[in-house]
Motif scaffolding. Sequence first.
Motif, mmCIF file in Angstrom:
data_model
loop_
_atom_site.group_PDB
_atom_site.id
_atom_site.type_symbol
_atom_site.label_atom_id
_atom_site.label_comp_id
_atom_site.label_asym_id
_atom_site.label_seq_id
_atom_site.Cartn_x
_atom_site.Cartn_y
_atom_site.Cartn_z
ATOM 1 N N ASN A 127 1.825 -10.013 -0.638
ATOM 2 C CA ASN A 127 1.106 -8.852 -1.158
ATOM 3 C C ASN A 127 1.371 -7.584 -0.350
ATOM 4 N N TRP A 128 2.187 -7.669 0.681
ATOM 5 C CA TRP A 128 2.495 -6.507 1.493
ATOM 6 C C TRP A 128 3.338 -5.522 0.688
ATOM 7 N N ALA A 129 3.265 -4.274 1.094
ATOM 8 C CA ALA A 129 4.053 -3.233 0.435
ATOM 9 C C ALA A 129 5.532 -3.404 0.755
ATOM 10 N N GLU A 130 6.366 -3.225 -0.257
ATOM 11 C CA GLU A 130 7.816 -3.171 -0.088
ATOM 12 C C GLU A 130 8.251 -1.879 -0.767
ATOM 13 N N VAL A 131 8.542 -0.876 0.044
ATOM 14 C CA VAL A 131 8.821 0.461 -0.462
ATOM 15 C C VAL A 131 10.296 0.796 -0.275
ATOM 16 N N ASN A 132 10.956 1.189 -1.354
ATOM 17 C CA ASN A 132 12.347 1.603 -1.291
ATOM 18 C C ASN A 132 12.450 3.072 -0.881
ATOM 19 N N ILE A 133 13.599 3.439 -0.336
ATOM 20 C CA ILE A 133 13.870 4.822 0.055
ATOM 21 C C ILE A 133 13.710 5.756 -1.140
ATOM 22 N N GLU A 134 14.135 5.299 -2.295
ATOM 23 C CA GLU A 134 14.023 6.100 -3.520
ATOM 24 C C GLU A 134 12.567 6.491 -3.800
ATOM 25 N N LYS A 135 11.648 5.552 -3.601
ATOM 26 C CA LYS A 135 10.221 5.819 -3.824
ATOM 27 C C LYS A 135 9.701 6.808 -2.784
ATOM 28 N N LEU A 136 10.143 6.654 -1.532
ATOM 29 C CA LEU A 136 9.749 7.599 -0.489
ATOM 30 C C LEU A 136 10.219 9.008 -0.838
ATOM 31 N N ASP A 137 11.419 9.116 -1.358
ATOM 32 C CA ASP A 137 11.969 10.421 -1.726
ATOM 33 C C ASP A 137 11.119 11.079 -2.813
ATOM 34 N N ARG A 138 10.678 10.289 -3.786
ATOM 35 C CA ARG A 138 9.857 10.808 -4.885
ATOM 36 C C ARG A 138 8.455 11.210 -4.434
ATOM 37 N N LEU A 139 7.851 10.417 -3.552
ATOM 38 C CA LEU A 139 6.436 10.602 -3.223
ATOM 39 C C LEU A 139 6.149 11.477 -2.005
ATOM 40 N N THR A 140 7.166 11.805 -1.234
ATOM 41 C CA THR A 140 6.918 12.563 -0.004
ATOM 42 C C THR A 140 7.491 13.966 -0.075
ATOM 43 N N LYS A 141 7.009 14.794 0.849
ATOM 44 C CA LYS A 141 7.510 16.156 1.001
ATOM 45 C C LYS A 141 8.227 16.257 2.345
ATOM 46 N N GLU A 142 8.922 17.354 2.536
ATOM 47 C CA GLU A 142 9.634 17.627 3.785
ATOM 48 C C GLU A 142 8.683 17.529 4.983
ATOM 49 N N LYS A 143 9.111 16.832 6.018
ATOM 50 C CA LYS A 143 8.401 16.699 7.308
ATOM 51 C C LYS A 143 7.067 15.957 7.213
ATOM 52 N N GLU A 144 6.819 15.242 6.141
ATOM 53 C CA GLU A 144 5.571 14.494 5.987
ATOM 54 C C GLU A 144 5.609 13.220 6.834
ATOM 55 N N VAL A 145 4.435 12.774 7.290
ATOM 56 C CA VAL A 145 4.311 11.545 8.071
ATOM 57 C C VAL A 145 3.641 10.498 7.191
ATOM 58 N N VAL A 146 4.340 9.360 6.996
ATOM 59 C CA VAL A 146 3.806 8.299 6.153
ATOM 60 C C VAL A 146 3.862 6.962 6.883
ATOM 61 N N VAL A 147 2.954 6.080 6.490
ATOM 62 C CA VAL A 147 2.933 4.721 7.035
ATOM 63 C C VAL A 147 3.001 3.743 5.866
ATOM 64 N N VAL A 148 3.817 2.710 6.044
ATOM 65 C CA VAL A 148 3.980 1.664 5.034
ATOM 66 C C VAL A 148 3.456 0.360 5.629
ATOM 67 N N PRO A 149 2.343 -0.181 5.103
ATOM 68 C CA PRO A 149 1.831 -1.450 5.622
ATOM 69 C C PRO A 149 2.637 -2.623 5.068
ATOM 70 N N GLY A 150 3.874 -2.699 5.487
ATOM 71 C CA GLY A 150 4.790 -3.719 5.009
ATOM 72 C C GLY A 150 6.200 -3.378 5.447
ATOM 73 N N LYS A 151 7.129 -3.405 4.492
ATOM 74 C CA LYS A 151 8.547 -3.218 4.811
ATOM 75 C C LYS A 151 9.149 -2.069 4.004
ATOM 76 N N VAL A 152 10.027 -1.299 4.663
ATOM 77 C CA VAL A 152 10.783 -0.244 4.005
ATOM 78 C C VAL A 152 12.173 -0.804 3.705
ATOM 79 N N LEU A 153 12.602 -0.677 2.450
ATOM 80 C CA LEU A 153 13.895 -1.199 2.018
ATOM 81 C C LEU A 153 14.864 -0.045 1.730
ATOM 82 N N GLY A 154 16.156 -0.318 1.787
ATOM 83 C CA GLY A 154 17.172 0.726 1.758
ATOM 84 C C GLY A 154 17.704 1.159 0.419
ATOM 85 N N SER A 155 17.133 0.768 -0.680
ATOM 86 C CA SER A 155 17.661 1.135 -1.992
ATOM 87 C C SER A 155 17.347 2.596 -2.317
#
Length: 122
Positions: free
Chosen positions: A45-73
Motif C-alpha cells: 500500500n506504499w506510494a510508488e510515484v513516477n518522475i512523470e507524476k512528480l513533474d505534473r504535480l510539483t512546481k519549481e523548487k518545491e519540497v516533497v516527501v514520498v512515503p514509499g518509493k520514487v520510480l524513474g519512469s
Amino acid sequence: MKRRKAVKTNPRIRILSKKLEMVSKKQKAEIWKTIARALEGPAQNWAEVNIEKLDRLTKEKEVVVVPGKVLGSGSLTHSVEVYAFNSSAGAKKSIQSARGKIGTIEELIEKNPKGTGVRIIR
C-alpha cells in the motif's frame, strides 16, 4: 478470533517510524505522524510515484516527501527536492539531471523538523 497486529521486521522502518512519531509530538507537526502511519502499513500500500507524476504535480523548487518509493519512469522539467523512503537509480539520475535533490526521509527530518513547506505526494 483475534487478529494480531503485523509488526515490521525491517529495522530501518521501525526506527524511522519511532523517530517520525517522536518528532511529530515534539514539534507539533502532524505531517510526520501521517508519514509514519503510511510506512507502518503494508508495503503493497506504499506510494510508488513516477518522475512523470512528480513533474505534473510539483512546481519549481518545491519540497516533497514520498512515503514509499520514487520510480524513474518519465522526465522532470524543473528542479524539485524529493525525499522518500527509497528511490530507483533512474529516478535519482532524472532528479539530479534536472538540478533537483533526492534524499531520504531521515535527511528531511534533520533539515526541517517542523515540516513547514513540505508536501506529501502519493
